[in-house]
Design a protein around this motif. Sequence first.
Motif, PDB file in Angstrom:
ATOM      1  N   THR A   3      60.705  45.960  43.451  1.00 40.25           N
ATOM      2  CA  THR A   3      61.577  47.117  43.270  1.00 40.25           C
ATOM      3  C   THR A   3      61.656  47.466  41.800  1.00 40.25           C
ATOM      4  O   THR A   3      61.792  46.580  40.948  1.00 40.25           O
ATOM      5  N   LEU A  60      61.751  56.807  39.204  1.00 32.38           N
ATOM      6  CA  LEU A  60      61.188  55.668  39.934  1.00 32.38           C
ATOM      7  C   LEU A  60      62.194  54.542  40.170  1.00 32.38           C
ATOM      8  O   LEU A  60      61.944  53.652  40.987  1.00 32.38           O
ATOM      9  N   LYS A  63      62.767  52.624  43.616  1.00 28.54           N
ATOM     10  CA  LYS A  63      61.581  52.711  44.482  1.00 28.54           C
ATOM     11  C   LYS A  63      60.943  51.337  44.654  1.00 28.54           C
ATOM     12  O   LYS A  63      60.990  50.500  43.770  1.00 28.54           O
TER      13      LYS A  63
END
Length: 108
Positions: A3, A60, A63
């Motif tokens: 992650t 990001l 994500k």
Amino acid sequence: MVTVKDFKVIAPITEGAKQFNVLVLESQLELVKSKTGKYYGAMFKTQLPVTFDEKACKKLIGKEIPGRVVKVSVEPYPFKIKDTGETVILDYSYQYQEETSAEAAVFA
């Protein structure tokens, strides 16, 4: 899977070099066996240099990316423990490793 937890701007360390960004990646929960034989849960972090700007890095965060964080042997280096100020010598580092197609099939 790893992650994206954050990103950092890395300042140049040599004259003429440019600053760049890194993504801070965190592994999934892993069970690690201690020297006493008991298990404990751990999540490992590493940094991944990227070529995109801060705006793209911010998008990001949160994500998931296929791959994992692995422990690798490196040349010994000094590391200062933040909480105690003690300096120790480490001979390992954590690095991102992409998921192979065989591993991807197992996790699918």
